[in-house]
Design an enzyme around this catalytic site. Sequence first.
Site, short mmCIF file in Angstrom:
data_model
loop_
_atom_site.label_atom_id
_atom_site.label_comp_id
_atom_site.label_asym_id
_atom_site.label_seq_id
_atom_site.Cartn_x
_atom_site.Cartn_y
_atom_site.Cartn_z
N LEU A 14 -34.52 -5.69 57.11
CA LEU A 14 -35.00 -4.82 58.19
C LEU A 14 -35.26 -5.59 59.48
O LEU A 14 -35.46 -5.01 60.53
CB LEU A 14 -36.32 -4.15 57.77
CG LEU A 14 -36.21 -3.06 56.71
CD1 LEU A 14 -37.59 -2.59 56.30
CD2 LEU A 14 -35.39 -1.89 57.23
N ASP A 70 -34.73 -18.50 58.76
CA ASP A 70 -35.75 -17.87 59.62
C ASP A 70 -36.48 -18.89 60.47
O ASP A 70 -36.92 -18.58 61.58
CB ASP A 70 -36.77 -17.10 58.78
CG ASP A 70 -36.18 -15.82 58.27
OD1 ASP A 70 -35.21 -15.34 58.87
OD2 ASP A 70 -36.67 -15.31 57.25
N GLU A 138 -44.82 -14.68 58.36
CA GLU A 138 -43.95 -13.66 57.75
C GLU A 138 -43.95 -13.83 56.23
O GLU A 138 -43.77 -14.94 55.72
CB GLU A 138 -42.52 -13.83 58.30
CG GLU A 138 -41.55 -12.85 57.70
CD GLU A 138 -40.11 -13.06 58.18
OE1 GLU A 138 -39.89 -13.63 59.27
OE2 GLU A 138 -39.20 -12.64 57.45
N ASP A 145 -42.70 -7.03 45.40
CA ASP A 145 -42.00 -8.07 44.64
C ASP A 145 -43.02 -8.86 43.81
O ASP A 145 -44.07 -9.25 44.32
CB ASP A 145 -41.31 -9.07 45.59
CG ASP A 145 -40.12 -8.44 46.27
OD1 ASP A 145 -39.53 -7.52 45.68
OD2 ASP A 145 -39.80 -8.86 47.39
N LYS A 185 -36.68 11.24 58.06
CA LYS A 185 -37.62 11.31 56.94
C LYS A 185 -38.60 10.14 57.05
O LYS A 185 -38.19 8.98 57.14
CB LYS A 185 -36.86 11.22 55.61
CG LYS A 185 -35.95 12.40 55.36
CD LYS A 185 -36.77 13.61 54.95
CE LYS A 185 -35.92 14.83 54.67
NZ LYS A 185 -36.71 16.06 54.62
N CYS A 393 -19.77 -32.19 61.78
CA CYS A 393 -20.14 -32.82 60.51
C CYS A 393 -18.96 -33.13 59.60
O CYS A 393 -18.26 -34.11 59.80
CB CYS A 393 -21.22 -32.00 59.81
SG CYS A 393 -22.16 -33.03 58.67
N HIS A 536 -25.56 -31.92 63.41
CA HIS A 536 -25.49 -30.47 63.55
C HIS A 536 -26.15 -30.06 64.87
O HIS A 536 -27.31 -29.65 64.88
CB HIS A 536 -26.19 -29.77 62.38
CG HIS A 536 -25.41 -29.83 61.12
ND1 HIS A 536 -24.39 -28.95 60.84
CD2 HIS A 536 -25.45 -30.69 60.08
CE1 HIS A 536 -23.85 -29.25 59.68
NE2 HIS A 536 -24.48 -30.30 59.19
N GLU A 538 -25.86 -27.49 66.56
CA GLU A 538 -26.20 -26.07 66.62
C GLU A 538 -27.67 -25.81 66.29
O GLU A 538 -28.23 -24.80 66.70
CB GLU A 538 -25.27 -25.25 65.72
CG GLU A 538 -25.43 -25.44 64.21
CD GLU A 538 -24.64 -26.62 63.62
OE1 GLU A 538 -24.31 -27.55 64.38
OE2 GLU A 538 -24.39 -26.61 62.40
N1 GLN Z 1 -19.87 -32.93 52.92
C1 GLN Z 1 -20.09 -33.83 54.00
C2 GLN Z 1 -21.17 -34.84 53.68
O1 GLN Z 1 -21.99 -34.57 52.82
C3 GLN Z 1 -20.42 -33.08 55.29
C4 GLN Z 1 -21.63 -32.20 55.18
C5 GLN Z 1 -21.75 -31.18 56.30
O2 GLN Z 1 -20.77 -30.78 56.91
N2 GLN Z 1 -22.97 -30.75 56.57
O3 GLN Z 1 -21.26 -35.88 54.26
#
Ligand code: GLN
Length: 560
Positions: A14, A70, A138, A145, A185, A393, A536, A538
Amino acid sequence: MKLIFVTGWAISGLGKWVTSSSIGRLIKSAGKSVWMIKMDPYLQIDAGTMSPYEHGEVFVTQDWGECDLDIWNYERFTDENLAKENNITTWKVYQAVINRERVGWYLWKTVQIVPHITNEIKEQILETAKNYDFTIIEVWGTVWDIESAPFLEAIRQMKKDLWKSNVFYMIVAPLLHLSYSWEVKTKLIQSSVVELRKCWIIPDAIIYRTEVELEEEIKDKLSRTCDICTDAIIEAKNVSTIYKVPEYFNSQNLLKLIWNKLEVSDFKANLNNWNKLVNKITNPKKEVNIWVVWKYTQFQDTYKSISESFIHAWVENNCKVNLVWIDAEKIEKENNVGNENKVGNENFHSLQNILKNISWVLIPGGFWNRWVEWKILTVQYLRENNIPFLWICLWLQVAVIEYARNKCGLLDANSLEFNEKANNLVIDLMEEQKLITEKWWTMRLWSYEAKLKKWSLAEKLYKENNHNSPLAPLFTIEGDNLIITERHRHRYEVNSKYHKILEEKGLVISGKSPNRDLAEFIEIKDHKFFIATQSHPEFKSRLEKPHPLFVGLVKASLDK
Ligand code: GLN
């Protein structure tokens, strides 16, 4: 210290997190300090070992917590860096109690869910929330549950412990709209309140998720049946972008309701800057396509950080980004390649057919050797055809394997993850990781630094697209170099024994750990846009601080 608890009922999905994050943004915009907690009653210690198909991607906090997605949602709405302890799981709670039991803490007592587990839940909440004006908590799942029961009991007790002007309860419930009879409803909303009351919790606000607006008359009825004033019944209608929700709640005076209940003076939220950015999502000036090769196709949340990072880059460039998803499995199936990776150059032609119309590409990370020979061919195709891309990665590792095979003559170059028998393991575990027997501990998590090469594409992108304030700099400068920090979640590294030959053959290792010989960024000089990172990026992108690599990719695609 004021606590706002967000619960949900009837079904999952939701948008409790959108509610929680939006309230976080509202309170922060009113000048108050805000902190967020997710309570996940599943038994794992954290989300690290969970399937992305079921739970979406695993997020990494700056202190190496592998958390529920989250937590990232909260980070990008509140612009705060959260930590491991912001995700409270059953395992973390039980572990603390069991450890104490073993050292004799509860001698002569019977250790029980109430009060020992519930007390521990309360303590973990209070410890995490102690330095902030407001903390939004949250509660995972829906009210009845089984595994949520101790958590609900603990939060119920908190109103008594902390006094009513410090605790605010909310429930998110669906308003049913019967399209065949055009009726709404409200029974599910009413029963959400009944269910919560069964836990002795009386909600201070109801957020109802809906596709249609609720007429005042029905709202009045709800108010009567749920014993709650109409001001506390807040609408959460579908909106074109989730970033609009803070303003949507604000227009219904949600803050005023919270301030009144929690006896806080009336501070107004200033959402001017936020709304300006949101406006760019809905009114972009231009449009580009970016191709994303993806693996977990059944569940979009697996790539949530990637797709959201593109929305942030879209806002920055005032340019809508259409993500065109290429199903990696489909490439594999269409070409009859199984897991044995029996791919040779004869397959290059069919791959070309699939890839021939693509131009700007991003490929997110992944694990294990599925589809790996196709990945290598894909990289070869994109590199040789000068197609701009950003690799994340795993794909840095694949790009190194491809380069080693096709440019350095190391024909059996591979990664230990894909083929441990290969002679040239250009991607390998670090020696100290090889001594570790428990798999989880071989994972390289946390924020790691990288020193960027002068004049590299990486340096250019970080320098040109820096949105962070002097208080939270994106990079520091050391001598001639930028030092950046990004979050990591992987096991393998580019084997440093091969750095020299790769560099001699033209691969630029444009970012390295400042204190170790680890490749963090690679690029190729004569390519239109070729950059790969072991990290990463992102995970750090936010609406107000779009990530330089994503901004750079979108910008470059506009300049083509
Ligand atoms: N599998 C690769 C590693 O463990 C890359 C992992 C990923 O892309 N997060 O190094």
